[in-house]
Structure formats: structure tokens, C-alpha cells
Design a protein around this motif. Structure first.
Motif, PDB file in Angstrom:
ATOM      1  N   GLU A 265      20.814  -1.887  59.149  1.00  0.00           N
ATOM      2  CA  GLU A 265      20.169  -3.311  58.997  1.00  0.00           C
ATOM      3  C   GLU A 265      21.341  -4.212  60.105  1.00  0.00           C
ATOM      4  OE1 GLU A 265      20.168  -4.965  55.299  1.00  0.00           O
ATOM      5  OE2 GLU A 265      19.355  -3.134  54.378  1.00  0.00           O
ATOM      6  N   PHE A 266      22.468  -3.779  60.048  1.00  0.00           N
ATOM      7  CA  PHE A 266      23.451  -4.604  60.977  1.00  0.00           C
ATOM      8  C   PHE A 266      22.793  -4.421  62.427  1.00  0.00           C
ATOM      9  CE2 PHE A 266      26.977  -4.542  63.843  1.00  0.00           C
ATOM     10  CZ  PHE A 266      27.479  -5.825  63.716  1.00  0.00           C
ATOM     11  N   HIS A 267      22.518  -3.270  63.031  1.00  0.00           N
ATOM     12  CA  HIS A 267      22.214  -3.241  64.317  1.00  0.00           C
ATOM     13  C   HIS A 267      20.863  -3.622  64.642  1.00  0.00           C
ATOM     14  CE1 HIS A 267      25.502  -0.151  64.436  1.00  0.00           C
ATOM     15  NE2 HIS A 267      25.251  -0.364  65.751  1.00  0.00           N
ATOM     16  N   GLU A 268      20.124  -4.160  63.623  1.00  0.00           N
ATOM     17  CA  GLU A 268      18.865  -4.741  63.830  1.00  0.00           C
ATOM     18  C   GLU A 268      19.092  -6.296  64.240  1.00  0.00           C
ATOM     19  OE1 GLU A 268      16.541  -3.845  60.209  1.00  0.00           O
ATOM     20  OE2 GLU A 268      15.947  -2.120  60.905  1.00  0.00           O
ATOM     21  N   ARG A 269      20.242  -6.608  63.752  1.00  0.00           N
ATOM     22  CA  ARG A 269      20.487  -8.249  64.089  1.00  0.00           C
ATOM     23  C   ARG A 269      21.655  -8.260  65.304  1.00  0.00           C
ATOM     24  NH1 ARG A 269      22.808  -9.148  58.861  1.00  0.00           N
ATOM     25  NH2 ARG A 269      21.648  -7.568  57.997  1.00  0.00           N
ATOM     26  N   ASN A 270      22.534  -7.394  65.318  1.00  0.00           N
ATOM     27  CA  ASN A 270      23.607  -7.353  66.238  1.00  0.00           C
ATOM     28  C   ASN A 270      23.802  -6.042  66.826  1.00  0.00           C
ATOM     29  OD1 ASN A 270      24.121 -10.227  65.354  1.00  0.00           O
ATOM     30  ND2 ASN A 270      25.265  -9.287  63.670  1.00  0.00           N
ATOM     31  N   LEU A 271      24.603  -6.155  67.847  1.00  0.00           N
ATOM     32  CA  LEU A 271      25.376  -4.863  68.503  1.00  0.00           C
ATOM     33  C   LEU A 271      26.748  -4.919  68.000  1.00  0.00           C
ATOM     34  CD1 LEU A 271      24.039  -5.166  72.262  1.00  0.00           C
ATOM     35  CD2 LEU A 271      23.292  -3.821  70.626  1.00  0.00           C
TER      36      LEU A 271
ATOM     37  N   ALA B 199      30.614  -2.809  68.293  1.00  0.00           N
ATOM     38  CA  ALA B 199      31.753  -2.576  69.569  1.00  0.00           C
ATOM     39  C   ALA B 199      31.588  -1.400  70.190  1.00  0.00           C
ATOM     40  CB  ALA B 199      33.080  -2.824  69.069  1.00  0.00           C
ATOM     41  N   LYS B 200      30.674  -0.422  69.531  1.00  0.00           N
ATOM     42  CA  LYS B 200      30.353   0.921  70.068  1.00  0.00           C
ATOM     43  C   LYS B 200      29.135   0.940  70.782  1.00  0.00           C
ATOM     44  CE  LYS B 200      34.371   3.006  68.049  1.00  0.00           C
ATOM     45  NZ  LYS B 200      35.175   3.849  68.803  1.00  0.00           N
ATOM     46  N   CYS B 201      28.479   0.166  70.730  1.00  0.00           N
ATOM     47  CA  CYS B 201      27.094   0.310  71.435  1.00  0.00           C
ATOM     48  C   CYS B 201      27.249   0.153  72.808  1.00  0.00           C
ATOM     49  CB  CYS B 201      26.077  -1.157  70.969  1.00  0.00           C
ATOM     50  SG  CYS B 201      25.469  -0.864  69.224  1.00  0.00           S
ATOM     51  N   ASN B 202      26.530   0.920  73.629  1.00  0.00           N
ATOM     52  CA  ASN B 202      26.515   0.990  74.905  1.00  0.00           C
ATOM     53  C   ASN B 202      24.980   1.097  75.603  1.00  0.00           C
ATOM     54  OD1 ASN B 202      25.884   3.762  74.827  1.00  0.00           O
ATOM     55  ND2 ASN B 202      28.276   4.224  74.916  1.00  0.00           N
ATOM     56  N   ASP B 203      24.894   1.203  76.814  1.00  0.00           N
ATOM     57  CA  ASP B 203      23.539   1.308  77.299  1.00  0.00           C
ATOM     58  C   ASP B 203      22.764   2.726  76.970  1.00  0.00           C
ATOM     59  OD1 ASP B 203      23.619  -0.995  78.618  1.00  0.00           O
ATOM     60  OD2 ASP B 203      24.479   0.167  80.545  1.00  0.00           O
ATOM     61  N   SER B 204      23.362   3.793  76.635  1.00  0.00           N
ATOM     62  CA  SER B 204      23.019   5.026  75.985  1.00  0.00           C
ATOM     63  C   SER B 204      22.695   5.120  74.737  1.00  0.00           C
ATOM     64  CB  SER B 204      23.706   6.037  76.902  1.00  0.00           C
ATOM     65  OG  SER B 204      24.971   6.104  76.106  1.00  0.00           O
ATOM     66  N   GLY B 205      23.136   4.097  73.842  1.00  0.00           N
ATOM     67  CA  GLY B 205      22.961   4.096  72.463  1.00  0.00           C
ATOM     68  C   GLY B 205      24.179   3.961  71.881  1.00  0.00           C
ATOM     69  N   CYS B 206      24.338   4.091  70.551  1.00  0.00           N
ATOM     70  CA  CYS B 206      25.460   3.676  69.623  1.00  0.00           C
ATOM     71  C   CYS B 206      25.489   5.088  68.693  1.00  0.00           C
ATOM     72  CB  CYS B 206      24.975   2.644  68.658  1.00  0.00           C
ATOM     73  SG  CYS B 206      26.472   2.192  67.617  1.00  0.00           S
ATOM     74  N   PRO B 207      26.706   5.629  68.736  1.00  0.00           N
ATOM     75  CA  PRO B 207      27.173   6.800  67.847  1.00  0.00           C
ATOM     76  C   PRO B 207      27.107   6.343  66.481  1.00  0.00           C
ATOM     77  CG  PRO B 207      29.044   6.141  69.205  1.00  0.00           C
ATOM     78  CD  PRO B 207      27.930   5.501  69.705  1.00  0.00           C
ATOM     79  N   ARG B 208      27.442   5.121  66.099  1.00  0.00           N
ATOM     80  CA  ARG B 208      27.432   4.796  64.530  1.00  0.00           C
ATOM     81  C   ARG B 208      25.706   4.793  64.183  1.00  0.00           C
ATOM     82  NH1 ARG B 208      31.528  -0.277  65.056  1.00  0.00           N
ATOM     83  NH2 ARG B 208      33.627   0.997  64.981  1.00  0.00           N
ATOM     84  N   LEU B 209      25.117   4.356  65.012  1.00  0.00           N
ATOM     85  CA  LEU B 209      23.636   4.233  64.653  1.00  0.00           C
ATOM     86  C   LEU B 209      23.047   5.425  64.660  1.00  0.00           C
ATOM     87  CD1 LEU B 209      21.227   2.373  63.859  1.00  0.00           C
ATOM     88  CD2 LEU B 209      20.927   2.043  66.555  1.00  0.00           C
ATOM     89  N   ASP B 210      23.487   6.536  65.596  1.00  0.00           N
ATOM     90  CA  ASP B 210      23.017   7.849  65.388  1.00  0.00           C
ATOM     91  C   ASP B 210      23.448   8.532  64.072  1.00  0.00           C
ATOM     92  OD1 ASP B 210      22.014   7.578  67.830  1.00  0.00           O
ATOM     93  OD2 ASP B 210      23.567   8.353  68.803  1.00  0.00           O
ATOM     94  N   ASP B 211      24.597   8.210  63.714  1.00  0.00           N
ATOM     95  CA  ASP B 211      25.103   8.955  62.705  1.00  0.00           C
ATOM     96  C   ASP B 211      24.479   8.382  61.472  1.00  0.00           C
ATOM     97  OD1 ASP B 211      26.959  10.263  64.026  1.00  0.00           O
ATOM     98  OD2 ASP B 211      28.756   8.911  63.569  1.00  0.00           O
TER      99      ASP B 211
END
Length: 63
Positions: free
Chosen positions: A21-27, A29-41
Motif C-alpha cells: 500500500e505504501f508503494h502505491e502512494r510513494n517510493l 529509499a530502496k526504490c530504484n529504476d530496476s525495482g524495489c527489493p522491499r516490494l519484491d519481498d
């Protein structure tokens, strides 16, 4: 009934849903162009929980 549902859902799953839910609204600190490890986990955690639930449901129906 809502409180019963929260007690049965593991904390890691609740936390993963908040992460998504957080990633739907904001990026984060770990987000980059290739994705986000937190979101993947978080996605992996939710997928595994759903798959386990479907397996439990299938086994209950088979009895």
C-alpha cells in the motif's frame, strides 16, 4: 469478526500488505529504476500466504 481475522493472519503478511500500500502512494529509499527489493519481498510473502491458504482449502475439501 474483523478481530478474529486479524489474529489468524500472520504479522508478516499484514506488514507486507502495508508495504505494498505504501508503494502505491510513494517510493521508499530502496526504490530504484530496476525495482524495489522491499516490494519484491512483500509480494513474495503475500503470494506464499495465498498459496498456502489455497492448499489448506483444497485439503479441507478433499476430506
Amino acid at each position: 469478526m474483523g478481530e478474529e481475522l486479524l489474529t489468524r493472519v500472520p504479522f508478516a503478511v499484514v506488514l507486507a500488505s502495508y508495504c505494498i500500500e505504501f508503494h502505491e502512494r510513494n517510493l521508499c529509499a530502496k526504490c530504484n529504476d530496476s525495482g524495489c527489493p522491499r516490494l519484491d519481498d512483500a509480494t513474495f510473502t503475500l503470494d506464499r500466504y495465498r498459496a498456502d491458504g489455497l492448499e489448506r482449502y483444497r485439503l479441507r475439501r478433499a476430506q
